[in-house]
Design an enzyme around this catalytic site. Structure first.
Site, mmCIF file in Angstrom:
data_model
loop_
_atom_site.group_PDB
_atom_site.id
_atom_site.type_symbol
_atom_site.label_atom_id
_atom_site.label_comp_id
_atom_site.label_asym_id
_atom_site.label_seq_id
_atom_site.Cartn_x
_atom_site.Cartn_y
_atom_site.Cartn_z
ATOM 1 C CD GLU A 1 -5.301 0.733 1.052
ATOM 2 O OE1 GLU A 1 -5.842 -0.031 0.365
ATOM 3 O OE2 GLU A 1 -3.948 0.715 1.701
ATOM 4 C CG HIS B 1 -5.355 -2.885 -3.838
ATOM 5 N ND1 HIS B 1 -6.105 -3.771 -4.722
ATOM 6 C CD2 HIS B 1 -5.401 -3.072 -2.616
ATOM 7 C CE1 HIS B 1 -6.680 -4.468 -3.624
ATOM 8 N NE2 HIS B 1 -6.426 -4.224 -2.621
ATOM 9 C CG ASP C 1 -5.628 -4.594 -8.188
ATOM 10 O OD1 ASP C 1 -5.345 -5.134 -9.051
ATOM 11 O OD2 ASP C 1 -5.785 -5.047 -7.025
ATOM 12 C CD GLU D 1 -8.489 -1.717 -1.789
ATOM 13 O OE1 GLU D 1 -9.031 -2.833 -1.345
ATOM 14 O OE2 GLU D 1 -7.653 -1.333 -1.071
ATOM 15 C CG HIS E 1 -10.734 -2.841 3.991
ATOM 16 N ND1 HIS E 1 -11.675 -3.757 3.777
ATOM 17 C CD2 HIS E 1 -9.622 -3.255 3.460
ATOM 18 C CE1 HIS E 1 -11.380 -4.617 2.846
ATOM 19 N NE2 HIS E 1 -10.132 -4.491 2.482
ATOM 20 C CG ASP F 1 -6.767 -0.732 3.990
ATOM 21 O OD1 ASP F 1 -7.577 -0.028 3.943
ATOM 22 O OD2 ASP F 1 -6.875 -1.737 3.574
#
Length: 381
Positions: free
Chosen positions: A209, A284, A257, A235, A185, A183
């Protein structure tokens, strides 16, 4: 049957639950939350409840339209998350009313078990070996880790090398038959992501991700064509309309999500949209038991499902964990890294209402950290 009452509960470590009650005594649960802004979503649920109270809970799709589009100003994380939790609760009521799990109401199961992964490493990933070994011992066949902590706008050679070293260490422990997802982020720029992706490719990550922040989705086509690594995002996207351009850009994995992207109703549609682009679904869910229960219902009914995130032992869970508010942990008993399919009605999870009400008396005020670069400027968390 009519909806008679809607309540919300602010429960540690950082979650918000909602309870929808009917005059027939059927109760549905949902998890409407934006992590770090739970109180704001709670207010949004209260506003939406003005419409829902007195309505037939089984008109789920009609309610979704009104809740999402009935106001002139639409969308965004707060409103979409409020709708998501209420939508989960309505599906829970429907399943309990018809005596069937939600996945049966969505057309029936397409698989017998759902692969799940475990988090390792935390926000500032450092010592990973022991954590990964523990998850392998627990039977998980995949883990996910953050690539790095706060990263320079143009990643230094040392920062890039550190990312590669951590993923290489994970791959060595996992071997060739297990997976590691990485990830970013949104902490890297597109230029830094291209550099790191090129060097990560030989380590064969399951996916990478959020290589860039969601507002830079227009840069994804260049990233997709620059690498053989499957890219994932979603997400922080909240509707089919927001997923359309990133799917068209060629992402391999969509990550809506269930507590942000309009609930079961909208994520089911996002999954179908992703399927037309050959993309897989990996919902997510670093959240609580209701959000995970809803995610698993989608997973059992979705042909292009890949893998499910879950929060047991995740670094965010300080004062409570995934099983803190459920009567029976069986729905979250993972066997060989998979969640077996359950047939309990609704979302398939029994919420410990007494524990939830007690936790709400304490509540929480969780906020994500604000990071700074060495020069004092804002850094992506």
């Amino acid at each position: 049957m009519k909806i008679t009452r809607i309540e919300t509960f602010l429960v540690p470590p950082r979650w918000l639950f909602c309870r929808v009650e009917t005059d027939d005594g059927v109760v549905g649960w949902g998890e409407p939350v934006v992590e770090g802004r739970a109180e704001v979503v709670r207010a949004a649920v209260d506003v939406l409840a003005e419409y829902l109270v007195g309505q037939d809970p089984l008109r789920i799709q009609d309610h979704w339209q009104v809740l999402s589009k009935g106001g002139f100003y639409r969308g965004g994380p707060v409103l979409s998350s409020a709708v998501a939790g209420l939508d989960q609760a309505l599906w829970d009521i429907a399943g309990k009313t018809y005596g069937a799990p939600v996945h049966a109401l969505l057309g029936g199961p397409v698989r017998d078990r759902v692969r799940v992964y475990a988090w390792v490493g935390g926000d500032e990933p450092a010592q990973l070996g022991e954590q990964i070994a523990e998850q392998v011992e627990a039977g998980f066949t995949a883990v996910k880790m953050n690539a790095a902590g706060a990263t320079s706008p143009v990643a230094t050679a040392a920062e890039t090398a550190a990312v590669l070293a951590r993923v290489a260490a994970a791959r060595e422990i996992l071997g060739p038959d297990r997976d590691v997802a990485v990830d970013f982020h949104g902490r890297l720029t597109a230029a830094a992501a291209r550099r790191v992706l090129a060097e990560l490719a030989p380590l064969h990550p399951l996916f990478v991700e959020e290589p860039v922040v969601p507002e830079q989705g227009h840069l994804l086509p260049g990233l997709v064509t620059s690498t053989s690594v499957p890219l994932a995002t979603g997400e922080r996207l909240y509707s089919r309309a927001e997923f359309l351009p990133v799917l068209a850009a060629g992402i391999a994995v969509a990550q809506p999500d269930l507590s942000h992207a309009g609930g079961i109703s909208e994520v089911h549609r996002i999954a179908s949209l992703a399927e037309t682009y050959g993309a897989q679904l990996a919902p997510h869910c670093p959240l609580g038991p209701i959000a995970l229960a809803a995610s698993l219902q989608i997973a059992f009914a979705t042909p292009n499902f890949l893998i499910q995130e879950q929060s047991r032992g995740i670094h965010y869970n300080k004062d409570a964990d995934l099983l803190s508010y459920v009567v029976d942990p069986e729905p979250f008993r993972f066997v060989d890294g998979h969640a077996p399919r359950g047939e309990a009605p609704g979302l398939g999870v029994e919420v410990d209402e007494a524990a939830v009400r007690a936790a709400d008396r304490t509540g929480h005020a969780w906020r994500n950290p604000v990071w700074r670069h060495a020069d004092g400027s804002f850094a992506e968390w």
